[in-house]
Design an enzyme around this catalytic site. Structure first.
Site, PDB file in Angstrom:
ATOM      1  N   HIS A  64      51.033  39.209  48.354  1.00  0.00           N
ATOM      2  CA  HIS A  64      51.225  39.625  46.967  1.00  0.00           C
ATOM      3  C   HIS A  64      49.875  39.534  46.250  1.00  0.00           C
ATOM      4  O   HIS A  64      49.144  38.560  46.411  1.00  0.00           O
ATOM      5  CB  HIS A  64      52.248  38.684  46.317  1.00  0.00           C
ATOM      6  N   CYS A  70      58.391  39.520  41.422  1.00  0.00           N
ATOM      7  CA  CYS A  70      57.318  39.917  42.352  1.00  0.00           C
ATOM      8  C   CYS A  70      57.739  39.848  43.812  1.00  0.00           C
ATOM      9  O   CYS A  70      57.163  40.525  44.664  1.00  0.00           O
ATOM     10  CB  CYS A  70      56.092  39.038  42.145  1.00  0.00           C
ATOM     11  N   ASN A  74      48.290  43.044  39.078  1.00  0.00           N
ATOM     12  CA  ASN A  74      49.543  42.569  39.670  1.00  0.00           C
ATOM     13  C   ASN A  74      50.653  43.574  39.362  1.00  0.00           C
ATOM     14  O   ASN A  74      51.083  43.686  38.213  1.00  0.00           O
ATOM     15  CB  ASN A  74      49.863  41.192  39.084  1.00  0.00           C
TER      16      ASN A  74
HETATM   17  O1  UT7 Z   1      53.037  37.180  40.147  1.00  0.00           O
HETATM   18  C1  UT7 Z   1      53.208  36.058  39.338  1.00  0.00           C
HETATM   19  C2  UT7 Z   1      52.506  36.224  38.038  1.00  0.00           C
HETATM   20  N1  UT7 Z   1      51.768  35.080  37.596  1.00  0.00           N
HETATM   21  C3  UT7 Z   1      50.483  34.867  37.896  1.00  0.00           C
HETATM   22  O2  UT7 Z   1      49.897  35.540  38.663  1.00  0.00           O
HETATM   23  C4  UT7 Z   1      49.800  33.744  37.161  1.00  0.00           C
HETATM   24  C5  UT7 Z   1      48.921  32.878  37.990  1.00  0.00           C
HETATM   25  N2  UT7 Z   1      47.906  32.262  37.171  1.00  0.00           N
HETATM   26  C6  UT7 Z   1      46.687  32.808  37.000  1.00  0.00           C
HETATM   27  O3  UT7 Z   1      46.385  33.826  37.595  1.00  0.00           O
HETATM   28  C7  UT7 Z   1      45.680  32.099  36.095  1.00  0.00           C
HETATM   29  O4  UT7 Z   1      46.192  30.849  35.716  1.00  0.00           O
HETATM   30  C8  UT7 Z   1      45.341  32.949  34.832  1.00  0.00           C
HETATM   31  C9  UT7 Z   1      44.490  34.144  35.236  1.00  0.00           C
HETATM   32  C10 UT7 Z   1      46.605  33.418  34.145  1.00  0.00           C
HETATM   33  C11 UT7 Z   1      44.511  32.124  33.840  1.00  0.00           C
HETATM   34  O5  UT7 Z   1      43.345  31.619  34.450  1.00  0.00           O
HETATM   35  P1  UT7 Z   1      42.902  30.117  34.169  1.00  0.00           P
HETATM   36  O6  UT7 Z   1      41.616  29.912  34.840  1.00  0.00           O
HETATM   37  O7  UT7 Z   1      44.053  29.242  34.567  1.00  0.00           O
HETATM   38  O8  UT7 Z   1      42.645  30.157  32.600  1.00  0.00           O
HETATM   39  P2  UT7 Z   1      43.316  29.246  31.457  1.00  0.00           P
HETATM   40  O9  UT7 Z   1      44.772  29.571  31.311  1.00  0.00           O
HETATM   41  O10 UT7 Z   1      42.956  27.845  31.705  1.00  0.00           O
HETATM   42  O11 UT7 Z   1      42.589  29.771  30.157  1.00  0.00           O
HETATM   43  C12 UT7 Z   1      41.221  29.435  29.914  1.00  0.00           C
HETATM   44  C13 UT7 Z   1      40.782  30.003  28.576  1.00  0.00           C
HETATM   45  C14 UT7 Z   1      41.706  29.630  27.410  1.00  0.00           C
HETATM   46  O12 UT7 Z   1      40.877  29.351  26.306  1.00  0.00           O
HETATM   47  P3  UT7 Z   1      40.555  27.816  25.869  1.00  0.00           P
HETATM   48  O13 UT7 Z   1      41.877  27.189  25.584  1.00  0.00           O
HETATM   49  O14 UT7 Z   1      39.872  27.205  27.069  1.00  0.00           O
HETATM   50  O15 UT7 Z   1      39.677  27.979  24.677  1.00  0.00           O
HETATM   51  C15 UT7 Z   1      42.457  30.907  27.119  1.00  0.00           C
HETATM   52  O16 UT7 Z   1      42.819  31.033  25.763  1.00  0.00           O
HETATM   53  O17 UT7 Z   1      40.755  31.429  28.611  1.00  0.00           O
HETATM   54  C16 UT7 Z   1      41.429  31.957  27.456  1.00  0.00           C
HETATM   55  N3  UT7 Z   1      41.996  33.247  27.809  1.00  0.00           N
HETATM   56  C17 UT7 Z   1      41.317  34.397  27.730  1.00  0.00           C
HETATM   57  N4  UT7 Z   1      40.057  34.669  27.325  1.00  0.00           N
HETATM   58  C18 UT7 Z   1      39.656  35.949  27.377  1.00  0.00           C
HETATM   59  C19 UT7 Z   1      43.246  33.495  28.291  1.00  0.00           C
HETATM   60  N5  UT7 Z   1      43.375  34.816  28.528  1.00  0.00           N
HETATM   61  C20 UT7 Z   1      42.197  35.395  28.185  1.00  0.00           C
HETATM   62  C21 UT7 Z   1      41.707  36.712  28.218  1.00  0.00           C
HETATM   63  N6  UT7 Z   1      40.446  36.956  27.805  1.00  0.00           N
HETATM   64  N7  UT7 Z   1      42.450  37.752  28.657  1.00  0.00           N
END
Ligand code: UT7
Length: 362
Positions: A249, A111, A279
């Site tokens: 970004h 990125c 992204n």
């Molecule tokens: O340019 C570099 C690239 N990297 C990034 O940009 C990543 C930066 N990180 C993020 O943007 C965030 O951490 C995410 C958007 C990836 C995730 O958000 P979060 O608030 O940290 O969610 P989480 O990982 O804590 O997931 C919460 C829940 C999980 O379920 P449980 O374990 O709480 O039951 C996931 O399984 O959300 C679930 N989940 C989804 N649910 C519906 C994960 N992806 C999805 C989805 N739809 N697409």
């Protein structure tokens, strides 16, 4: 002392739109989850080669600078989704543009590829080694997506952008930069089975695997970008009051909000287009910069703060003083070949393959 003015800019976003509702037709997700966790509403899917997007954005940037491609002496391409690794994709672009006097280098820092490229190009101009440099950043990430991974697949999109930088006596362009890498967290974002490491010799490369520690990346992204922003402001002897617009970004709206809070800049001064494109990795900053100009958010002499992070975990920030011109000198009629499929139609074979693979693994 020589400086490197940004004299041309251009973007290329492919026409096929993949909405959150489209994603919910084949994976266990919802528009509500994606919008509330990321701010993303839709993203684009490329129907042609990555280099086609790069060439269109390059032609548009060259027209904006009213530069003939033969005047370029260097092309820097930030991307990890190149059409080809040998020959490198920057040389494909050089040939197609007719940039016969340009050296051509691929930069893979994910990125941060555009910001790294702008830093390198600016400093090569400062030393006098180069005079007219094309810096491109973009990604065809849908090609490397694992469509069975809802935590990764909803975040990314395809797009490309480019700028032309030219030697100038005026103190404009990238006036301060700080780039770095938290290599201890290198596996927080990993495409697991691409590359020539000996351990991968027996791996199946038909299916791309991802390591993705979203929360870890989120925390490190905000911290590293905020520190890098403070560093470049310090280098230039400026404060956030001097900054007209932040063009960061675009990975997640929540990351942008946290960054703005940490740096001490209100949200109205942060350029956001992540809702439209997701992204696009190395494409986010040159696309956002081009749109900020198209929307008259940048005026002559403005100070622009930019910051990025990505796999590596690479990070960086740059402070740009804009020059006198905010309008393109010419418009290019370059465009992608027509697309007669929807995003879901383009992706259908990959989605089927990944879903079958995921089923076979469980
Ligand atoms: O340019 C570099 C690239 N990297 C990034 O940009 C990543 C930066 N990180 C993020 O943007 C965030 O951490 C995410 C958007 C990836 C995730 O958000 P979060 O608030 O940290 O969610 P989480 O990982 O804590 O997931 C919460 C829940 C999980 O379920 P449980 O374990 O709480 O039951 C996931 O399984 O959300 C679930 N989940 C989804 N649910 C519906 C994960 N992806 C999805 C989805 N739809 N697409």
């Amino acid at each position: 002392m020589l400086h490197a003015e940004i004299t041309g800019w251009g973007k290329c976003v492919p026409p096929a739109v993949l909405s959150n509702e489209d994603l919910a037709t084949f994976m266990d997700t919802t528009d509500e989850w994606i919008t509330s966790r990321t701010g993303i509403r839709e993203r684009r899917v490329c129907h042609c080669n990555f280099s086609d997007m790069a060439i269109v954005s390059a032609r548009r940037a060259l027209a904006a600078a009213d530069l003939d491609p033969s005047e370029l002496d260097l092309i820097l391409l930030g991307s990890l989704t190149n059409d080809s690794y040998c020959p490198n994709t920057a040389s494909l672009i050089a040939d197609s543009l007719g940039a016969r006097n340009a050296a051509a280098i691929d930069i893979n820092s994910a990125c941060t590829g555009f910001l790294y490229g702008l830093h390198i190009g600016t400093n090569l101009i400062r030393t006098g080694a180069h005079k007219k440099v094309l810096v491109i950043g973009g990604e065809f990430i849908s090609h490397y997506m694992n469509w069975a991974r809802r935590d990764v697949a909803v975040l990314f999109g395809d797009a490309c952008g480019a700028v032309v930088i030219e030697a100038s006596e005026e103190p404009v362009g990238l006036i301060a930069a700080k780039i770095g890498c938290e290599a201890d967290a290198k596996y927080a974002i990993q495409i697991t089975n691409l590359g020539s490491a000996y351990s991968r010799l027996s791996e199946e490369i038909l299916y791309v695997g991802w390591n993705f520690e979203g929360q870890e990346v989120f925390k490190r992204a905000v911290k590293s970008m905020a520190l890098a922003c403070a560093d470049v402001l310090d280098q230039a002897g400026m404060t956030t009051d001097d900054v007209k617009l932040v063009v960061p970004h675009q990975a997640n709206k929540r990351i942008l909000d946290s960054l703005a809070k940490r740096v001490g800049i209100e949200e109205s001064r942060v350029f956001v287009n992540v809702h439209k494109y997701g992204n696009t990795s190395a494409g986010t900053i040159p696309v956002a910069l081009t749109e900020a100009l198209e929307e008259d958010r940048i005026e002559p002499g403005d100070i622009i703060l930019s910051a990025s992070f990505g796999a590596g975990l690479t990070w960086g920030a740059g402070l740009i003083r804009w020059g006198e011109r905010v309008a393109p000198l010419r418009q290019s009629d370059a465009d992608l070949p027509p697309c007669d499929q929807t995003a879901l139609e383009i992706l259908a074979p990959q989605i089927e393959r990944y879903n079958e693979h995921a089923k076979a693994e469980t």
